[in-house]
Design a protein around this motif. Structure first.
Motif, PDB file in Angstrom:
ATOM      1  N   LEU A   1      21.049  10.394  20.412  1.00 21.92           N
ATOM      2  CA  LEU A   1      21.447  11.691  19.898  1.00 21.92           C
ATOM      3  C   LEU A   1      20.225  12.584  19.742  1.00 21.92           C
ATOM      4  O   LEU A   1      19.183  12.144  19.225  1.00 21.92           O
ATOM      5  N   HIS A   2      20.341  13.823  20.178  1.00 17.62           N
ATOM      6  CA  HIS A   2      19.327  14.829  19.901  1.00 17.62           C
ATOM      7  C   HIS A   2      19.832  15.622  18.703  1.00 17.62           C
ATOM      8  O   HIS A   2      20.866  16.290  18.774  1.00 17.62           O
ATOM      9  N   THR A   3      19.111  15.510  17.589  1.00 18.41           N
ATOM     10  CA  THR A   3      19.631  16.001  16.306  1.00 18.41           C
ATOM     11  C   THR A   3      18.612  16.889  15.604  1.00 18.41           C
ATOM     12  O   THR A   3      17.401  16.818  15.855  1.00 18.41           O
ATOM     13  N   ARG A   4      19.147  17.687  14.699  1.00 18.32           N
ATOM     14  CA  ARG A   4      18.294  18.445  13.777  1.00 18.32           C
ATOM     15  C   ARG A   4      19.013  18.513  12.432  1.00 18.32           C
ATOM     16  O   ARG A   4      20.222  18.717  12.370  1.00 18.32           O
ATOM     17  N   SER A   5      18.233  18.336  11.352  1.00 18.62           N
ATOM     18  CA  SER A   5      18.796  18.366   9.999  1.00 18.62           C
ATOM     19  C   SER A   5      17.862  19.123   9.081  1.00 18.62           C
ATOM     20  O   SER A   5      16.647  19.181   9.321  1.00 18.62           O
ATOM     21  N   ASP A   6      18.421  19.699   8.022  1.00 17.48           N
ATOM     22  CA  ASP A   6      17.599  20.391   7.036  1.00 17.48           C
ATOM     23  C   ASP A   6      17.073  19.446   5.957  1.00 17.48           C
ATOM     24  O   ASP A   6      16.444  19.887   4.997  1.00 17.48           O
ATOM     25  N   ASN A   7      17.327  18.161   6.121  1.00 13.06           N
ATOM     26  CA  ASN A   7      16.915  17.149   5.148  1.00 13.06           C
ATOM     27  C   ASN A   7      16.295  15.985   5.922  1.00 13.06           C
ATOM     28  O   ASN A   7      16.934  15.450   6.829  1.00 13.06           O
ATOM     29  N   PRO A   8      15.085  15.572   5.601  1.00 12.54           N
ATOM     30  CA  PRO A   8      14.485  14.452   6.345  1.00 12.54           C
ATOM     31  C   PRO A   8      15.142  13.106   6.053  1.00 12.54           C
ATOM     32  O   PRO A   8      15.042  12.175   6.855  1.00 12.54           O
ATOM     33  N   HIS A   9      15.844  12.985   4.911  1.00 12.22           N
ATOM     34  CA  HIS A   9      16.426  11.711   4.485  1.00 12.22           C
ATOM     35  C   HIS A   9      17.899  11.671   4.902  1.00 12.22           C
ATOM     36  O   HIS A   9      18.792  12.109   4.167  1.00 12.22           O
ATOM     37  N   VAL A  10      18.146  11.153   6.099  1.00 10.88           N
ATOM     38  CA  VAL A  10      19.498  11.219   6.673  1.00 10.88           C
ATOM     39  C   VAL A  10      19.836   9.923   7.400  1.00 10.88           C
ATOM     40  O   VAL A  10      18.954   9.146   7.772  1.00 10.88           O
ATOM     41  N   ASP A  11      21.133   9.705   7.600  1.00 10.92           N
ATOM     42  CA  ASP A  11      21.651   8.627   8.441  1.00 10.92           C
ATOM     43  C   ASP A  11      22.404   9.237   9.613  1.00 10.92           C
ATOM     44  O   ASP A  11      22.966  10.335   9.500  1.00 10.92           O
ATOM     45  N   TYR A  12      22.447   8.473  10.716  1.00 12.07           N
ATOM     46  CA  TYR A  12      23.338   8.824  11.824  1.00 12.07           C
ATOM     47  C   TYR A  12      24.163   7.595  12.185  1.00 12.07           C
ATOM     48  O   TYR A  12      23.615   6.514  12.444  1.00 12.07           O
ATOM     49  N   PHE A  13      25.461   7.797  12.159  1.00  8.82           N
ATOM     50  CA  PHE A  13      26.431   6.737  12.441  1.00  8.82           C
ATOM     51  C   PHE A  13      27.174   7.091  13.715  1.00  8.82           C
ATOM     52  O   PHE A  13      27.635   8.217  13.888  1.00  8.82           O
ATOM     53  N   ALA A  14      27.285   6.121  14.626  1.00  9.47           N
ATOM     54  CA  ALA A  14      28.002   6.310  15.888  1.00  9.47           C
ATOM     55  C   ALA A  14      29.041   5.207  16.026  1.00  9.47           C
ATOM     56  O   ALA A  14      28.737   4.033  15.799  1.00  9.47           O
ATOM     57  N   ARG A  15      30.244   5.577  16.377  1.00  7.34           N
ATOM     58  CA  ARG A  15      31.332   4.600  16.551  1.00  7.34           C
ATOM     59  C   ARG A  15      32.056   4.868  17.864  1.00  7.34           C
ATOM     60  O   ARG A  15      32.446   6.006  18.153  1.00  7.34           O
ATOM     61  N   LEU A  16      32.235   3.814  18.637  1.00  7.21           N
ATOM     62  CA  LEU A  16      32.962   3.871  19.901  1.00  7.21           C
ATOM     63  C   LEU A  16      34.416   3.496  19.664  1.00  7.21           C
ATOM     64  O   LEU A  16      34.700   2.483  19.015  1.00  7.21           O
ATOM     65  N   CYS A  17      35.333   4.320  20.183  1.00 10.48           N
ATOM     66  CA  CYS A  17      36.762   4.080  19.991  1.00 10.48           C
ATOM     67  C   CYS A  17      37.504   4.131  21.322  1.00 10.48           C
ATOM     68  O   CYS A  17      37.059   4.777  22.277  1.00 10.48           O
ATOM     69  N   ASP A  18      38.646   3.466  21.346  1.00 13.31           N
ATOM     70  CA  ASP A  18      39.568   3.477  22.473  1.00 13.31           C
ATOM     71  C   ASP A  18      40.807   4.264  22.040  1.00 13.31           C
ATOM     72  O   ASP A  18      41.486   3.871  21.086  1.00 13.31           O
TER      73      ASP A  18
ATOM     74  N   PRO B   1      10.283  13.849   8.418  1.00 13.79           N
ATOM     75  CA  PRO B   1      10.655  15.219   8.787  1.00 13.79           C
ATOM     76  C   PRO B   1      10.428  15.453  10.273  1.00 13.79           C
ATOM     77  O   PRO B   1       9.661  14.763  10.931  1.00 13.79           O
ATOM     78  N   GLY B   2      11.110  16.440  10.805  1.00 13.66           N
ATOM     79  CA  GLY B   2      10.944  16.800  12.208  1.00 13.66           C
ATOM     80  C   GLY B   2      11.914  17.897  12.581  1.00 13.66           C
ATOM     81  O   GLY B   2      12.832  18.221  11.824  1.00 13.66           O
ATOM     82  N   ASP B   3      11.694  18.460  13.757  1.00  9.16           N
ATOM     83  CA  ASP B   3      12.611  19.497  14.234  1.00  9.16           C
ATOM     84  C   ASP B   3      13.731  18.807  14.999  1.00  9.16           C
ATOM     85  O   ASP B   3      14.491  18.034  14.430  1.00  9.16           O
ATOM     86  N   ILE B   4      13.847  19.017  16.288  1.00 13.05           N
ATOM     87  CA  ILE B   4      14.851  18.291  17.074  1.00 13.05           C
ATOM     88  C   ILE B   4      14.305  16.889  17.348  1.00 13.05           C
ATOM     89  O   ILE B   4      13.205  16.728  17.882  1.00 13.05           O
ATOM     90  N   ARG B   5      15.080  15.887  16.976  1.00 16.56           N
ATOM     91  CA  ARG B   5      14.637  14.496  17.116  1.00 16.56           C
ATOM     92  C   ARG B   5      15.580  13.748  18.044  1.00 16.56           C
ATOM     93  O   ARG B   5      16.805  13.917  17.978  1.00 16.56           O
ATOM     94  N   ALA B   6      15.012  12.908  18.911  1.00 13.58           N
ATOM     95  CA  ALA B   6      15.815  12.002  19.735  1.00 13.58           C
ATOM     96  C   ALA B   6      16.005  10.720  18.937  1.00 13.58           C
ATOM     97  O   ALA B   6      15.043   9.997  18.655  1.00 13.58           O
ATOM     98  N   VAL B   7      17.231  10.442  18.559  1.00 14.14           N
ATOM     99  CA  VAL B   7      17.548   9.325  17.668  1.00 14.14           C
ATOM    100  C   VAL B   7      18.291   8.254  18.459  1.00 14.14           C
ATOM    101  O   VAL B   7      19.317   8.532  19.084  1.00 14.14           O
TER     102      VAL B   7
END
Length: 537
Positions: A423-440, A460-466
């Motif tokens: 995911l290429h992401t940006r957040s206004d808070n450095p303390h974050v989680d990213y959750f991804a779920r695959l569904c059928d 912290p960061g701007d656009i991050r590759a996660v």
């Protein structure tokens, strides 16, 4: 004849009459008295012994495995670990006192009925203790049968992706509490389940988190507080990490897991390590949540075949056997993972998911995460009866969950192996989680989870590759179905909510929301990577 033998078609050619010795006392190396039950076939002289070591009590009428093994001609020593079911000493969560194993082995070798051939068997905690047993050389040990249990406790149970597994940790606290206070009786434990889900749900939202045990049980649970107070990689976890014992495991190991088991990734890592150490490994992975494969026809017959081969010289199943969800069939493979092509499926603006990359500019997708109303989860790799495949539509309807979905498939798509999301992401808070779920998603719109994963960030960061590593999979998406990827910043309580403040997990009291952007343009191509079977559509 035991109930299991009849139900699952594993009747022995000759059913031995079973004898039982109760409350057998075994001295641990430090003098603590451990209690065990000894099952043995009448009329047999020094038959092979199967050792089961458990914190969950003995003599449960639902536990038929010891009698099943004894009627097949094996001895079974079913031992209660220290601090449980009448054994002395103090129970300490997943920290196992080495004196238990040392004393048990010394005592066994002195028994005239021990025939110098040893097997171990067990699921979950009963599998985990087998890895600890390998801290010492045991020449009598011929085969280990391990189900839903890893060699290391912290990585995928306690802190998957760096996120504390609040729901699973407290769910296990609640399970153990019911056993201890219910005297290990089935009726009293069942009675304790009344209102248990509601109490657990409330406890997972406790602040500070180190008080959640008291909110759930009414008292402090030392080992839970240790779990919450020690982050991943801290020295505390060395006492629950037995990966270095792989070279002392027995010659034959049977590993059984489930696609919806929280221990599966570590178990697959153990599979690779055992092969590298020269062990003969049988791997079986079924369509189950944690602990549900033990008493199934496929799981039981496969494990018995490996046991009989190791101790009685019969032919054993080899290689890997997997259940392909979606297709509803078992397949046999020479090894895990099988040959596959890691193939990207790109996120598109407007919630699309496609094999082709978006070739223009587009504004990012956006959502807001509020830890005061954490994004919930259903099914998946949870402790308890709510695990497994579930309909996700109610969760997907929330504003804090993004979904990216393909058009209806024109042909079946089969994927077997590791899964990841970038995911290429940006957040206004450095303390974050990213959750991804695959569904059928079926033609009626029902969205069923296949696998998922999470990662916690604090820089912290701007656009991050996660990079998010999901649970491995073996699934067939049928023609006419759609592939869907969920993206959010939480899956509470399976993965404990991120407070967003950067405070210590155990003692923090604050909550801070966060705004998130997920990019899917030509310069920031977020994608799901599926392990496609070679030649598959």
């Amino acid at each position: 004849m035991t109930l299991l033998s009849r139900l699952y078609g594993v009747r022995p050619a000759l059913a031995h009459r079973v004898r039982v010795r109760h409350n057998v006392e075994i001295p641990a190396a430090d003098g603590v008295r451990l209690l065990a039950t000894h099952y043995y076939p009448a009329g047999q002289r020094r038959p092979p012994l199967v050792l089961l070591r458990s914190p969950y009590g003995r003599g449960n009428p639902l536990d038929q495995l010891p009698k099943l093994l004894a009627e097949r001609g094996y001895q079974v020593l079913y031992q209660s670990l220290r601090g449980t079911a009448g054994s002395g000493g103090r129970f300490d969560g997943f920290v196992i006192d080495s004196a238990d194993g040392d004393g048990t082995l010394s005592w066994l070798r002195a028994q005239p009925w021990f025939g110098d051939e040893l097997a171990t068997w067990g699921a979950s905690y009963l599998g985990f203790v087998q890895w600890e047993l390998a801290a010492r050389d045991i020449p009598e040990w011929k085969v280990a049968l391990i189900q839903d249990a890893p060699s290391s406790f912290a990585e995928h149970f306690m802190y998957p992706g760096g996120v504390f597994a609040t729901g699973n940790a407290l769910g296990w606290v609640q399970l153990v509490e019911r056993m201890f206070t219910g005297g290990y009786g089935v009726a009293r434990q069942m009675g304790g389940m009344i209102g248990a889900a509601r109490r657990l749900s409330r406890a997972t939202l406790t602040l500070p988190l180190q008080e959640a045990d008291r909110a759930l049980t009414g008292h402090a649970v030392t080992w839970f507080r240790d779990w919450a107070g020690h982050g991943p990689g801290e020295p505390y976890w060395a006492s629950t990490d037995h990966r270095a014992n792989v070279a002392r495991m027995p010659p034959v190991v049977h590993l059984q897991g489930g696609w919806h088991d929280f221990f599966l990734p570590e178990m697959l890592a153990d599979y690779a390590a055992l092969l590298a150490a020269g062990r003969q490994v049988r791997l079986l992975v079924g369509p189950w949540g944690h602990g549900r494969g033990l008493y199934t026809r496929q799981g039981l017959t496969d494990a018995l075949a490996v046991l009989d081969a190791a101790l009685l010289g019969r032919q054993a199943p080899t290689g890997v056997r997997l259940f392909v969800t979606g297709a509803g069939r078992w397949i046999d493979l020479p090894a895990w993972p099988p040959a596959h092509e890691a193939t990207p499926w790109f996120l598109h603006p407007g919630g699309g998911l496609s094999r082709t990359q978006h070739d223009g500019q587009s504004p990012p997708s956006h959502y807001r995460y509020d830890p005061a109303d954490p994004t919930p989860t259903v099914g998946g790799t949870q402790v308890g009866l709510s695990a497994g495949p579930k309909d996700n539509r109610r969760v997907e309807a929330r504003a804090d969950v993004l979904t990216f979905t393909t058009a209806p498939l024109t042909a079946d798509v089969e994927a077997i192996g590791p899964v990841r999301v970038r995911l290429h992401t940006r957040s206004d808070n450095p303390h974050v989680d990213y959750f991804a779920r695959l569904c059928d998603v079926d033609p009626r719109g029902r969205s069923v989870n296949v696998c998922d994963g999470i990662i916690r960030l604090s820089e912290p960061g701007d656009i991050r590759a996660v990079e998010v590593t999901l649970w491995p999979m073996a699934h067939r998406f049928l023609r006419g179905h759609r592939i869907r990827l969920q993206v959010s910043s939480g899956a509470h309580p399976r993965f404990g909510r991120n407070p967003g403040t950067g405070e210590p997990l155990a003692t923090g009291r604050g909550l801070r929301s966060s705004e998130h952007e997920i990019f899917h343009d030509h310069h920031n191509p977020s994608a799901l990577w599926l392990p496609l079977t070679p030649g598959a559509s």
